[in-house]
Design a protein around this motif. Structure first.
Motif, PDB file in Angstrom:
ATOM      1  N   GLY A   1       0.793  -1.215   0.000  1.00 32.17           N
ATOM      2  CA  GLY A   1       0.000   0.000   0.000  1.00 32.17           C
ATOM      3  C   GLY A   1       0.825   1.263   0.000  1.00 32.17           C
ATOM      4  O   GLY A   1       2.049   1.226  -0.166  1.00 32.17           O
ATOM      5  N   ILE A   2       0.115   2.362   0.176  1.00 26.69           N
ATOM      6  CA  ILE A   2       0.742   3.682   0.266  1.00 26.69           C
ATOM      7  C   ILE A   2       0.605   4.128   1.713  1.00 26.69           C
ATOM      8  O   ILE A   2      -0.497   4.400   2.185  1.00 26.69           O
ATOM      9  CB  ILE A   2       0.018   4.681  -0.664  1.00 26.69           C
ATOM     10  CG1 ILE A   2       0.174   4.246  -2.126  1.00 26.69           C
ATOM     11  CG2 ILE A   2       0.549   6.094  -0.452  1.00 26.69           C
ATOM     12  CD1 ILE A   2      -0.692   5.032  -3.090  1.00 26.69           C
ATOM     13  N   LEU A   3       1.707   4.147   2.441  1.00 24.14           N
ATOM     14  CA  LEU A   3       1.633   4.441   3.873  1.00 24.14           C
ATOM     15  C   LEU A   3       2.212   5.814   4.224  1.00 24.14           C
ATOM     16  O   LEU A   3       2.005   6.313   5.316  1.00 24.14           O
ATOM     17  CB  LEU A   3       2.359   3.352   4.681  1.00 24.14           C
ATOM     18  CG  LEU A   3       1.738   1.950   4.600  1.00 24.14           C
ATOM     19  CD1 LEU A   3       2.597   0.930   5.328  1.00 24.14           C
ATOM     20  CD2 LEU A   3       0.323   1.967   5.180  1.00 24.14           C
ATOM     21  N   ASN A   4       2.958   6.397   3.291  1.00 17.32           N
ATOM     22  CA  ASN A   4       3.514   7.730   3.559  1.00 17.32           C
ATOM     23  C   ASN A   4       2.750   8.754   2.730  1.00 17.32           C
ATOM     24  O   ASN A   4       2.903   8.836   1.511  1.00 17.32           O
ATOM     25  CB  ASN A   4       5.007   7.769   3.217  1.00 17.32           C
ATOM     26  CG  ASN A   4       5.574   9.160   3.445  1.00 17.32           C
ATOM     27  OD1 ASN A   4       5.671   9.951   2.519  1.00 17.32           O
ATOM     28  ND2 ASN A   4       5.922   9.467   4.676  1.00 17.32           N
TER      29      ASN A   4
ATOM     30  N   LEU B   1       1.628  13.127  -1.694  1.00 20.03           N
ATOM     31  CA  LEU B   1       1.302  14.501  -2.077  1.00 20.03           C
ATOM     32  C   LEU B   1       2.383  15.078  -2.990  1.00 20.03           C
ATOM     33  O   LEU B   1       2.085  15.718  -4.005  1.00 20.03           O
ATOM     34  CB  LEU B   1       1.157  15.370  -0.824  1.00 20.03           C
ATOM     35  CG  LEU B   1       0.858  16.845  -1.099  1.00 20.03           C
ATOM     36  CD1 LEU B   1      -0.548  17.018  -1.649  1.00 20.03           C
ATOM     37  CD2 LEU B   1       1.040  17.695   0.154  1.00 20.03           C
ATOM     38  N   LEU B   2       3.649  14.846  -2.651  1.00 27.87           N
ATOM     39  CA  LEU B   2       4.751  15.373  -3.459  1.00 27.87           C
ATOM     40  C   LEU B   2       4.671  14.854  -4.895  1.00 27.87           C
ATOM     41  O   LEU B   2       4.810  15.612  -5.857  1.00 27.87           O
ATOM     42  CB  LEU B   2       6.106  15.003  -2.839  1.00 27.87           C
ATOM     43  CG  LEU B   2       6.400  15.543  -1.423  1.00 27.87           C
ATOM     44  CD1 LEU B   2       7.785  15.102  -0.958  1.00 27.87           C
ATOM     45  CD2 LEU B   2       6.263  17.064  -1.361  1.00 27.87           C
ATOM     46  N   LEU B   3       4.423  13.557  -5.042  1.00 29.71           N
ATOM     47  CA  LEU B   3       4.327  12.979  -6.390  1.00 29.71           C
ATOM     48  C   LEU B   3       3.156  13.596  -7.154  1.00 29.71           C
ATOM     49  O   LEU B   3       3.234  13.829  -8.359  1.00 29.71           O
ATOM     50  CB  LEU B   3       4.188  11.451  -6.303  1.00 29.71           C
ATOM     51  CG  LEU B   3       5.453  10.701  -5.845  1.00 29.71           C
ATOM     52  CD1 LEU B   3       5.132   9.244  -5.514  1.00 29.71           C
ATOM     53  CD2 LEU B   3       6.549  10.771  -6.912  1.00 29.71           C
TER      54      LEU B   3
ATOM     55  N   ILE C   1       2.987  19.798   6.004  1.00 33.68           N
ATOM     56  CA  ILE C   1       2.978  18.359   5.724  1.00 33.68           C
ATOM     57  C   ILE C   1       4.391  17.780   5.765  1.00 33.68           C
ATOM     58  O   ILE C   1       4.630  16.751   6.374  1.00 33.68           O
ATOM     59  CB  ILE C   1       2.334  18.063   4.340  1.00 33.68           C
ATOM     60  CG1 ILE C   1       0.878  18.502   4.316  1.00 33.68           C
ATOM     61  CG2 ILE C   1       2.460  16.599   3.976  1.00 33.68           C
ATOM     62  CD1 ILE C   1      -0.062  17.630   5.119  1.00 33.68           C
ATOM     63  N   THR C   2       5.344  18.472   5.093  1.00 27.94           N
ATOM     64  CA  THR C   2       6.727  17.968   5.160  1.00 27.94           C
ATOM     65  C   THR C   2       7.408  18.489   6.416  1.00 27.94           C
ATOM     66  O   THR C   2       7.134  19.594   6.881  1.00 27.94           O
ATOM     67  CB  THR C   2       7.571  18.400   3.927  1.00 27.94           C
ATOM     68  OG1 THR C   2       7.104  19.658   3.474  1.00 27.94           O
ATOM     69  CG2 THR C   2       7.452  17.391   2.821  1.00 27.94           C
TER      70      THR C   2
ATOM     71  N   THR D   1      -2.988  13.563   0.422  1.00 25.95           N
ATOM     72  CA  THR D   1      -2.411  12.975   1.631  1.00 25.95           C
ATOM     73  C   THR D   1      -3.174  11.732   2.081  1.00 25.95           C
ATOM     74  O   THR D   1      -3.070  11.310   3.232  1.00 25.95           O
ATOM     75  CB  THR D   1      -2.389  13.993   2.780  1.00 25.95           C
ATOM     76  OG1 THR D   1      -3.724  14.429   3.014  1.00 25.95           O
ATOM     77  CG2 THR D   1      -1.511  15.184   2.436  1.00 25.95           C
ATOM     78  N   SER D   2      -3.946  11.156   1.174  1.00 32.26           N
ATOM     79  CA  SER D   2      -4.660   9.918   1.516  1.00 32.26           C
ATOM     80  C   SER D   2      -3.677   8.751   1.572  1.00 32.26           C
ATOM     81  O   SER D   2      -2.563   8.846   1.072  1.00 32.26           O
ATOM     82  CB  SER D   2      -5.743   9.634   0.477  1.00 32.26           C
ATOM     83  OG  SER D   2      -6.678  10.699   0.449  1.00 32.26           O
TER      84      SER D   2
END
Lengths: 344, 344
Positions: free
Chosen positions: A180-183, A188-190, A211-212, A303-304
């Motif tokens: 999954g996507i955990l970060n 968001l950056l991508l 966020i960062t 940011t999901s």
């Protein structure tokens, strides 16, 4: 008349304040549904001092003071002075709720806070993954010996139920792996890079909305994601893993050209976390991958975050958390709090 | 030595047999993790007769007999004869596990089976949504009065944890609405139509793999989806709703031209279920909608399903169930069984 549950808040930043706010909002609901009444008996902040009051601190007042940049000293009824460990020692309470900034390489000082609270006989709840990765077994044993709980629902995917899902709902299931996507930061950056920004511009934007972190390498180089993989492996699979054991590639190598190429092909770059059991071996990985619209990761934007668990009885059980906020993280802490009281 | 939990199985088709199989597979794990030992004391089938044995029926033997088309009579130790209600009366046990075919318009005969088991003082678990929609309040009150539980995790999204998610993990949260794909049959039919089949051809294929029922209107006209919306509303939102109150449109109006047009635009047709609270009103709806790749519904293919909950503390908590099988449904029954014993 129900006995109040005494809370001790260690850390009072965005998440700590959101938790205090949620406690105020949910006061009537908690009393009605669970017969729970909470008193905050101590608050320790990074920059606004501390206050201890065995009769309960006025939370609205505390929030106001901190927002206006004042000092909590004025709410202190016990003449407290000392450091955080002194504070934990001296604060009367049943449950510590810990939300301090943490060093991802050591889990400190959160780890020490957990030890202190549990040793004292308090339930210990944290939003930090550090204590999970660096102290899960020790802290769980310590808690168990004291008849207390060490809980950390908010450590992975904010307040989305992950650890609690594996307590009762998935009790009879065996976890074989996950991906999954955990970060959410790199996600968001991508996405910003898909809109044409360079990584540096995207990081600057992330910093502007909080966020960062000051040191973006924690996110960008895949450390945060690796710590989360390690936490899930340690807790859910009974396989202790440190972030260093995760095969880790961050997103620094992803260029705007690669992003454009993927887009052309109807694909998106995502920082994918995964853990797979291969016989006796565990293959843990964090790396950028392209995914197409047929993947449940494709639509995970901003940011999901999203994780899909592979269980012996459920080949693909996914959990999506869309658009979290500090309130979401605060909910994870509240869910843990309700669980310490055996109310649900 | 642990006291065995006595189970009574009413219904022994695909799901009932998968549950028996899972019990056998998980025997050692249940004993080790939860100190649980299960005896099946009664099995009632639609076409293979019934057996009652207070000392426990040999499950492997029962599975073999039924698969070979035999009669369970040979395993009966109590000279049983009678109908299903007689069977429930006469079977000694702590927990009934119910998986009979159900009439979606009335919830029968499952509803009557639940009443009988609970009245007798057994926990009652069903894979059927009928008793949930037509009897939730009555059966919950009946169970509570007997100190027993009425459980139905498998009624919506098979064994994916939905109802249990709202027990402990989401205890402090309030549900405001939801949307998703809850009928996996139409999801498969629409996917077959994307591959060029007519609805009739797709239904014939569905029937050939045991996905569509004899009367496809239950799925195709949105009844099954509406019952699920009603069940979620009734149980999770405390708002009793019947399927008739759901604004329902099935997929009969979806032509191959519409499918092709959507595809051209990078979209897919999905049968979307939703419930929204608008002030005091509840708007419940089942209708085909086009979704794009930015929607989490887009990648939900085949017989998978997905729901996203809108909670006061979590704006979007999604649960995805990929590629379920009868084993998945069986797991929901097992999870309920573990819960009745307070083991997790």
């Amino acid at each position: 008349m129900m006995e109040p549950v005494g809370l001790v808040l260690v850390g009072f930043g965005n998440v700590g304040q959101a938790f205090a706010q949620l406690l105020l909002e949910k006061q009537a609901e908690l009393a009605e549904k669970y017969g729970m009444r909470c008193h905050v008996n101590g608050i320790m902040t990074g920059r606004h001092g501390a206050a201890i009051n065995p009769d309960g601190i006025d939370l609205e007042e505390a929030l106001r003071i901190v927002r206006e940049g004042g000092q909590l000293k004025q709410l202190d009824a016990s003449d407290f002075s000392g450091d955080t460990l002194d504070f934990i020692q001296q604060s009367p309470g049943d449950v510590m709720v810990e939300t301090t900034p943490v060093n991802p390489r050591s889990g400190q000082p959160a780890l020490e806070h957990m030890r202190a609270a549990l040793s004292k006989g308090m339930h210990a709840i944290t939003a930090n993954k550090g204590p999970v990765v660096y102290g899960f077994q020790e802290l769980t044993a310590l808690a168990s010996g004291k008849g207390r709980k060490f809980l950390f629902e908010s450590a992975v995917m904010d307040g989305a139920p992950i650890f609690s899902l594996f307590r009762q709902p998935l009790a009879g299931a065996r976890l074989l792996g996950f991906s999954g996507i955990l970060n959410s930061c790199t996600n968001l950056l991508l996405e910003r890079m898909e809109a044409g920004e360079t990584l540096e511009q995207a990081i600057a934007y992330g910093a502007s909305i909080g966020i960062t972190e000051t040191d973006p390498s924690n996110d960008v180089d895949g450390w945060d994601a690796s710590i989360k993989v390690a936490a899930l492996s340690t807790v859910l699979m009974g396989h202790p893993l440190t972030p260093l054991e995760v095969d880790r590639t961050g997103i620094r190598g992803i260029t705007l050209e690669m992003i454009a190429e993927a887009k052309e092909a109807g694909q998106r770059w995502k920082l994918v976390c995964s853990l797979e059991r291969k016989g006796e071996a565990f293959v843990a990985r964090v790396r950028p991958e392209t995914v197409g619209p047929d993947s449940p990761l494709f639509s995970v934007g901003g940011t999901s975050s999203f994780v899909v668990f592979n269980l012996d009885v459920l080949p693909g059980l996914g959990v999506l958390e869309s658009d979290p906020s500090p309130k979401t993280t605060a909910f994870g802490l509240l869910a843990d709090l309700i669980y310490t009281q055996g109310k649900a």
